[in-house]
Scaffold this motif. Sequence first.
Motif, PDB file in Angstrom:
ATOM      1  N   THR A  42    -115.863 -56.740  -4.318  1.00 42.65           N
ATOM      2  CA  THR A  42    -116.023 -56.263  -5.691  1.00 42.65           C
ATOM      3  C   THR A  42    -117.155 -55.243  -5.704  1.00 42.65           C
ATOM      4  O   THR A  42    -118.250 -55.524  -5.217  1.00 42.65           O
ATOM      5  N   ASP A  45    -111.731 -54.614  -5.829  1.00 43.84           N
ATOM      6  CA  ASP A  45    -111.970 -54.927  -7.236  1.00 43.84           C
ATOM      7  C   ASP A  45    -113.105 -54.032  -7.737  1.00 43.84           C
ATOM      8  O   ASP A  45    -114.279 -54.312  -7.487  1.00 43.84           O
ATOM      9  N   LEU A  47    -119.966 -59.163  -3.319  1.00 44.05           N
ATOM     10  CA  LEU A  47    -120.185 -58.328  -4.496  1.00 44.05           C
ATOM     11  C   LEU A  47    -121.205 -57.261  -4.113  1.00 44.05           C
ATOM     12  O   LEU A  47    -122.289 -57.576  -3.622  1.00 44.05           O
ATOM     13  N   LEU A  67    -118.489 -64.370 -11.499  1.00 44.57           N
ATOM     14  CA  LEU A  67    -117.866 -64.008 -10.229  1.00 44.57           C
ATOM     15  C   LEU A  67    -118.515 -64.844  -9.136  1.00 44.57           C
ATOM     16  O   LEU A  67    -119.732 -64.813  -8.963  1.00 44.57           O
TER      17      LEU A  67
END
Length: 466
Positions: free
Chosen positions: A203, A232, A180, A259
């Motif tokens: 992401t 994403d 992330l 997440l």
Amino acid sequence: MGNGAATDDFDVDLFVIGGGSGGVRAARIASSYGATVKLAEEYRVGGTCVIRGCVPKKLMVYAGRFADEFEDAAGFGWSVESPRFDWATLKRNRDAEVTRLEGIYTTNLMRAGVDLVADRAVIEDAHTVRLVRSGKTVRARFILIAVGAHPVKEPAIPGGELGITSNEVFELERQPERILIVGGGYIAVEFAGIFAALGSRTTLLHRGDRLLRGFDDEIRDALGAAYARRMDLRLNRTIERLDRRDGAILATLSDGTDLLVDQVLVATGRRPNVQGLGLEKVGITLDTAGAIPVDRFSQTAVPTIFAVGDVTNRAALTPIAIREGHAFADTVFGGKPWAVDHDLIATAVFSTPEIGVIGHNEDVARALYGDIDVYEARFRPMKATLSGREDRILMKVVVARESDRVVGVHVLGHDAGEIIQAVAIAVTMGATKADFDRTIAVHPTAGEELVTLRTPLAVKQPVGVG
């Protein structure tokens, strides 16, 4: 002023605090004018760009782009066996190159006659610095602060210590399977592109509705669309907290979703390295951004103390720091005063697709020049006609109508950085749209679109092929 060797009143003519791009350039140029120069660097010579910034990052960008090349080759008749990427090999080779470059920086300083000290330096007064490890003090005719900036994780959230910054990302021994990335600026966008290309499930989370604030809106939209295909992409959201969960990291987002990832990279901003520098001792007050205020010649409120690069927060780009350092040395030691023009700066974002910009976006151009004309081309690159890739190229030329001067060029697509470097020469020279128009196109290239645009956007016809 300041030419020649130091007198009995001073140990050196110039003391440079910081061995990054700006400090190294200033030290070398000042020394070439006969000044005695000492430079203190507490970490590694080369600064953020060479050690943990644009150089190792660009090598990782190259690594990621091979994935597209392998895939595209099939459309041109190549049969490529299923490629396999090895993170350890990339890290080993990248780190070796960084070490090699650091050695070159160090050697160049020594050859220039600069006395390099591996120590932290703090300011004691307008002419004195103290070396923290050795305890020695040095008297200098002039002091140059070139200590750069550092990444920050803002705003603070519960579990924020579980995230890493753009410093630690280069130390990762293993490639995260799931990552992330938080932020919407250069660093976040570039690393999101890198990890997605290398095969990590990526992401990218940004609190705003578009990436890259300050860039042309259509460029931002086009990049967002491209990134939404590659990873994403989650906009208009923030992280509420981070928690350890079964060897991974659970990120709770502002929209209530969770997440689960293996790594969180926080790239939400950088701050000047001013902590503990001793600025308060000499009466230098920081500005609202926490940076050192300077005039156009990089001089602080203390006449003998100057500052260049990211610590001044004027334009946080390596080439700007280099130019500021060179201008400082020419001005103070070379008797050739000049100042860096921060109005027209070419820059590139090494996302995939890449972005290159020189000059102003439409909103800024209108505010500065009034009526403007905008020329635009959107097209599929020639290479994609056989590869089948969906990526497209976007080019914009912004023209001040009254003077016909080109005041902005924006490119999104393959090699945008290379294209914009060449175009920047013309734009900074004051080229007009008529100058662009009389330039013969190099065919077939993507860059030829910049000199074949003829109709302003309001009445623009669809761009053809050929």
